[in-house]
Write an enzyme that holds these catalytic residues in place. Structure first.
Site, PDB file in Angstrom:
ATOM      1  CD  GLU A   1      -2.858   5.375   6.865  1.00 22.85           C
ATOM      2  OE1 GLU A   1      -2.894   5.442   5.623  1.00 22.85           O
ATOM      3  OE2 GLU A   1      -1.914   4.848   7.496  1.00 22.85           O
TER       4      GLU A   1
ATOM      5  CE  LYS B   1      -0.114   3.196   4.865  1.00 23.69           C
ATOM      6  NZ  LYS B   1       0.055   3.278   6.314  1.00 23.69           N
TER       7      LYS B   1
ATOM      8  CB  SER C   1       5.619  -1.759  11.947  1.00 28.92           C
ATOM      9  OG  SER C   1       5.203  -0.424  12.241  1.00 28.92           O
TER      10      SER C   1
ATOM     11  CG  ASN D   1      -1.712   1.229   1.420  1.00 27.78           C
ATOM     12  OD1 ASN D   1      -1.780   2.075   0.516  1.00 27.78           O
ATOM     13  ND2 ASN D   1      -2.341   1.375   2.581  1.00 27.78           N
TER      14      ASN D   1
ATOM     15  CG  HIS E   1      -5.771   1.781   5.338  1.00 23.54           C
ATOM     16  ND1 HIS E   1      -5.303   2.725   6.219  1.00 23.54           N
ATOM     17  CD2 HIS E   1      -4.758   0.899   5.150  1.00 23.54           C
ATOM     18  CE1 HIS E   1      -4.050   2.413   6.546  1.00 23.54           C
ATOM     19  NE2 HIS E   1      -3.700   1.313   5.911  1.00 23.54           N
TER      20      HIS E   1
ATOM     21  CD  GLU F   1      -3.179  -2.458   7.453  1.00 21.75           C
ATOM     22  OE1 GLU F   1      -2.140  -2.736   6.846  1.00 21.75           O
ATOM     23  OE2 GLU F   1      -3.744  -1.365   7.335  1.00 21.75           O
TER      24      GLU F   1
ATOM     25  N   GLY G   1       2.782   2.320  10.889  1.00 24.52           N
ATOM     26  CA  GLY G   1       3.723   3.429  10.730  1.00 24.52           C
ATOM     27  C   GLY G   1       4.455   3.794  12.016  1.00 24.52           C
TER      28      GLY G   1
HETATM   29  P1  13P Z   1       3.228   0.436   7.718  1.00 23.59           P
HETATM   30  O1  13P Z   1       3.745  -0.844   7.106  1.00 23.59           O
HETATM   31  O2  13P Z   1       3.955   1.659   7.230  1.00 23.59           O
HETATM   32  O3  13P Z   1       3.140   0.341   9.210  1.00 23.59           O
HETATM   33  O4  13P Z   1       1.719   0.610   7.189  1.00 23.59           O
HETATM   34  C1  13P Z   1       0.825  -0.433   7.301  1.00 23.59           C
HETATM   35  C2  13P Z   1      -0.386  -0.114   6.524  1.00 23.59           C
HETATM   36  O5  13P Z   1      -1.161   0.749   6.897  1.00 23.59           O
HETATM   37  C3  13P Z   1      -0.611  -0.848   5.271  1.00 23.59           C
HETATM   38  O6  13P Z   1      -1.896  -0.644   4.794  1.00 23.59           O
END
Ligand code: 13P
Length: 262
Positions: free
Chosen positions: A101, A15, A217, A13, A99, A171, A177
């Site tokens: 976010e 983002k 992560s 992803n 997601h 997740e 992150g």
């Molecule tokens: P990270 O791998 O940067 O922690 O992000 C995970 C994520 O949100 C994947 O959709």
């Protein structure tokens, strides 16, 4: 002899990162490295603007394409939105839905997740539906309750053939992150719980074939112990998917775990 598990499903992803030339370059590097990890399913999920560039860079390879979101209507006066048929037309086979976010920053709810996942299925896309608890819920011992609510509302009314085309990504929000990954045991507890819920609602066959990804992560260094867990079928990778070596490294480490007898 124990049959080997299906290969890992590893999705990147991206983002809100990468301009066109950067996206094309990264996708090209990943496509070139994919034969090394050919038993894995590799999917790239760039921002909408880069879908076409990435589709071109991965053409003729086994890399799959996905988008980060969709709207539930096929077309109309919905400024700023993108529909399932448009994503299908752009070469996508997958789309993220819900997601964390989107849930935290853009007001998505389990009800919008339900509508979007249905729209994805209707367009012939496989939705990758994200679930996960925030830290306060984990600390209060309410992780599984939170997941149950997300599953019940997010998939309310789904038939068995529909659920069989859904991919679920667990997740934990506190692991995204932050560099703070869930331990293999913490992740496995939730993955096993999700599979049990699928079994309760849709039967053993649908549950055992379901793809349940872990995200938060993930890096090459932690993908091996995570993938050794029985119910972790692959990864949804954020930051580490922006570098071809680390992204392919995650698939390679998962494959190493896959080849070992459980
Ligand atoms: P990270 O791998 O940067 O922690 O992000 C995970 C994520 O949100 C994947 O959709």
């Amino acid at each position: 002899m124990t049959p080997m598990r299906p290969g890992p499903f590893v999705a990147g992803n991206w983002k809100m990162h990468l301009k066109l030339s950067e996206a094309g370059e990264l996708a090209g590097k990943i496509a070139a490295a994919v034969p090394e990890v050919s038993e894995a399913t590799i999917v790239l999920i760039p921002p909408f603007t880069a879908l076409n560039a990435v589709a071109g860079a991965i053409a003729g390879s086994d890399v799959g394409l996905g988008a980060q979101d969709l709207f539930w209507d096929d077309q109309g006066a919905f400024t700023g939105e993108v529909s399932g048929p448009m994503l299908k037309d752009a070469g996508c086979a997958y789309v993220l839905v819900g997601h964390s976010e989107r849930r935290q920053l853009f007001g998505e709810t389990d009800e919008t997740v339900n509508r979007k996942a249905r729209a994805a299925l209707a367009a012939g896309l496989s939705p990758i539906v994200c679930v996960g608890e925030v830290l306060a819920e984990r600390d209060a011992g309410r992780t599984l309750e939170r997941i149950d609510g997300q599953l019940a509302r997010g998939f309310g009314g789904f038939s068995r053939p529909e659920i069989e085309r859904v991919i679920i990504a667990y997740e934990p929000v506190w692991a995204i992150g932050t560099g703070r990954t869930a331990s293999p045991g913490q992740a496995e507890e939730v993955h096993a719980h999700i599979r049990k819920r699928l079994e309760d609602s849709y039967g053993n066959d649908a549950a055992s074939c379901a793809i349940i990804l872990y995200g938060g992560s993930v890096k090459p260094a932690n993908s091996y112990p995570l993938f050794r867990e029985k119910n972790i079928d692959g990864f949804l990778v954020g930051g580490a998917s922006l570098d071809a070596d680390s992204f392919i490294g995650i698939a390679r480490e998962a494959l190493r775990a896959c080849r070992e007898e459980k």
